[in-house]
Scaffold this active site. Structure first.
Site, PDB file in Angstrom:
ATOM      1  N   GLU A  78       0.686  -1.258   0.186  1.00 26.15           N
ATOM      2  CA  GLU A  78       0.018   0.162   0.038  1.00 26.15           C
ATOM      3  C   GLU A  78       0.898   1.326  -0.017  1.00 26.15           C
ATOM      4  OE1 GLU A  78      -3.139   0.163  -0.246  1.00 26.15           O
ATOM      5  OE2 GLU A  78      -3.827  -1.709  -0.128  1.00 26.15           O
ATOM      6  N   SER A  93     -52.684 -29.034 -11.857  1.00 23.33           N
ATOM      7  CA  SER A  93     -54.160 -28.411 -12.081  1.00 23.33           C
ATOM      8  C   SER A  93     -54.326 -26.972 -11.913  1.00 23.33           C
ATOM      9  CB  SER A  93     -55.192 -29.145 -11.463  1.00 23.33           C
ATOM     10  OG  SER A  93     -55.176 -30.459 -12.054  1.00 23.33           O
TER      11      SER A  93
END
Length: 682
Positions: free
Chosen positions: A104, A372
């Protein structure tokens, strides 16, 4: 060598020549000295002011909140609010400190808040792109951003970041800055700080991390969503290698140590999501927010976001309780419940299984044979193609011939047939398969597929005779969507779980705008709503669940070998329920009847919580009472009656031919009746 004045020089009053001002060294010295002195003085003054000014209060972003439609919290999608536990630098392994510095901010201990070469390089890149692309920030700058600023990538924010970084360096030691950084930097998946990250990724205290684990963690802050080993292990290993090589270059470890660390196996923990209420619904809402509003998981974890959902807590609790009180204990049987507001498509409740902790699989999206329940779509298409409720079909074992030579034999459930003609209302109540296939072949399977598509079924459908019996899989959510078109008078709505997303200050607000598209005539939708009430009448497949209801409702049951369904609605709520096994095993007789009680228990609560009347008939329909035996107008002598709604002009006009009523002679007439032999002759 004599000096020759140039044309630019002019003689003085005494006749001598003087050089112009730009040839005089003292002028240039003053020109440079004054700005340098002024700049030095200004910088000194700035440093004195920054040193004398206390550091500002830290900026703890509020976590992302997922809330119900009424504002109750479902989930806090961030751990930032709970990051108060600090880890001292002495407890953070030197390998993690060194790895962080190497990747970093290599010159962390040498610079004073800024790394000038890195900053210049970043500025050049940003200038080339016209906006902030590359940070070039030091650890001090990143800490300033995390403590005091938001995540905006603007020039103004970068300027403030620089000032706060200078102030940090004036107030804190390098070790104190590094310690704070390692306690607040974001490591992904809601983990802020090295202590939280060590537990999240490796399930161990930070002080117990080895070099390989330290290098893995140090690579995450630059892109938690890209380098998370939970998301992309290959990318995480590549990032770990970069960190290790940076450590070698910085002199913290040898190349052999780096290679050994890279080859060392990593033992990752299991990623656990934050605890939430209504987890099936909440996870669906989070995914929808990410997809619909282009949010990432990291955006949500970083906080300052509120996601307003459509959930109704009362109905959600009713759905969970209906499943828990109906399905047998210690069974692998599963269930799904999804309820919509038919007017908007807003999802009011969603329960994708018995227990999210045991199985996060959301069955409201699972594709199973609807059986159904598909007949509601079929008969809607039929009504729009000229069928009327009085249309009769013989209920018996039937073999159909289609495509000229193909045969299809239809069986009713348990091979139980009425053995007499049925009206549409009777066929719906009994769930008669012969009637359904007859209807399908009469109006054409392609028309049924078209109707299903328009009403919201998107899964594959084929124009076969068996289409009428719901053999092509679809999901509970799609079935609820299709039935919503009947519940709202004929409009297709799109289901959604997120109504609004806004930031902490409501400066940015995204809202979902419901859309409605007419797909069914209001007359057909009204007729189906009326006809499907027959399911709860004597002889109907839902008759046993009628006692749970608190008012009229329309519904249809459905059963296959491995799936049990019930889908239905009131004018305010539409609900689909599925019950079955994940592995598709066959249901027992008792298990095949469990969807009805789940649906009815839920809808009973819904009718009390969101009361509604019933539908008023639209224009263009008339009501008639018929004798179902003849499908003709009932007479006072008819014992069996049904009352149906017909399109104006299609209603029956002939009185029941089986139950004629004798006509009394006109008053005052005393003519004796004709002899029987004469009446037979005529």
């Amino acid at each position: 060598m004599s000096y020759e004045p140039t044309q630019m020089e002019a003689p003085a009053a005494d006749g001598t020549y003087r050089s112009p001002w730009w040839r005089k060294p003292d002028v240039w010295a003053k020109a440079f000295a004054l700005p340098l002195v002024a700049g030095f003085g200004s910088m000194t003054a700035l440093l004195l002011v920054l040193r004398a000014t206390p550091l500002p209060a830290t900026n703890d972003a509020s976590p992302t909140r997922v809330v119900t439609a009424s504002g109750k919290t479902l989930a806090v999608w961030s751990l930032r609010a709970a990051r108060g536990e600090q880890t001292s630098l002495s407890d953070i392994p030197s390998d993690l400190q060194h790895a962080t510095i190497a990747v970093e901010d290599t010159h962390f201990y040498q610079h004073r808040a800024f790394d000038l070469p890195a900053t210049v390089r970043a500025l050049l890149v940003d200038a080339r792109h016209g906006h902030i692309v590359e940070g070039g920030s030091t650890i001090t700058q990143q800490l300033a951003k995390n403590l005091f600023l938001n995540q905006d990538r603007t020039v103004t924010r970068k300027f403030k970041e620089a000032l706060f970084a200078m102030q940090l360096e004036l107030h804190e030691s390098k070790n104190a800055i590094l310690e704070q950084y390692l306690n607040v930097v974001y490591f992904g998946h809601g983990a802020y700080g090295a202590g939280s990250a060590a537990v999240l990724y490796f399930n161990k205290p930070v002080q117990d991390l080895n070099l390989a684990e330290c290098a893995m963690l140090a690579g995450l802050p630059n892109g938690p969503g890209l380098y998370s080993p939970f998301v992309d292990f290959h990318a995480a290993k590549e990032r770990q290698y970069v960190v290790l090589m940076r450590m070698v270059k910085a002199g913290y470890i040898t190349r052999n140590e780096a290679v050994a660390a890279y080859r060392e196996p990593l033992h990752l923990s299991t990623l656990r999501t934050p605890p939430v209420k209504a987890p099936y619904f909440t996870s669906t809402a989070i995914e929808e927010a990410e997809r619909r509003y282009n949010l990432t998981s990291e955006d949500l974890y970083k906080g300052d976001t509120t996601i307003v959902t459509t959930l109704d807590p009362v109905l959600q609790e009713a759905a969970e309780r209906a499943i828990a009180t109906t399905l047998p204990k210690n069974s692998h049987l599963q269930a799904a419940v999804v309820a919509l507001d038919p007017e908007t498509g807003a999802v009011l409740a969603l329960q994708g299984g018995r227990d999210y902790e045991t199985s996060a699989y959301n069955r409201t999206f699972a594709e199973r044979q609807p059986g159904s329940t598909f007949k509601a779509i079929l008969y809607t298409a039929a009504l729009e193609h000229g069928w009327q409720p009085s249309r009769e079909v013989q209920s018996e074992l039937t073999t159909f011939i289609y495509d000229r030579e193909k045969q299809y034999t239809v069986h009713d459930y348990g091979d139980f047939y009425a053995h007499h003609p049925l009206t549409l209302r009777e066929a719906i109540a009994r769930s008669d398969n012969v009637y359904a296939v007859t209807t399908n072949l009469d109006i054409g399977p392609f028309e049924v597929v078209r109707a299903a598509r328009e009403m919201g079924i998107t899964t594959p459908l084929e124009p076969y005779p068996s289409l009428a019996l719901g053999v092509f899989p679809t999901s509970p959510l799609q079935m609820a969507t299709a039935y919503a078109a009947l519940a709202n008078g004929g409009f297709r709505v799109d289901p959604y779980t997120v109504s609004e997303v806004r930031d902490a200050h409501a400066t940015q607000v995204w809202q979902t705008t419901p859309k409605k598209t007419r797909v069914v005539t209001p007359q057909a939708a009204f007729q189906m709503s009326d006809l499907m009430q027959s399911v709860f009448q004597p002889g109907g497949t839902g008759y046993g669940e009628r006692h749970y209801l608190r008012g009229p409702a329309a519904a249809k049951t459905g059963t296959t070998d491995s799936d049990a369904w019930m889908v239905g609605y009131t004018p305010r709520v539409v609900c689909a329920v599925w019950v079955g096994y994940d592995d598709g095993r066959a249901l027992t007789l008792d298990e095949s009847h469990l969807a009805g009680p789940v649906w009815a228990k839920f809808m009973g609560v819904a009718q009390q919580h969101i009361p509604s009347g019933w539908y008023a008939p639209p224009g263009g329909v008339v009501q008639r009472t018929i004798d179902p035996a003849t499908a003709e107008l009932a007479t006072p002598a008819c014992h069996n009656r049904e009352t149906d709604w017909f399109l104006t002009g299609t209603e029956p006009t002939q009185s029941c031919s089986l139950h004629k009523v004798a006509v009394d002679p006109a008053p005052g007439s005393h003519m004796p009746p004709l002899p029987a032999w004469l009446r037979r002759w005529w």
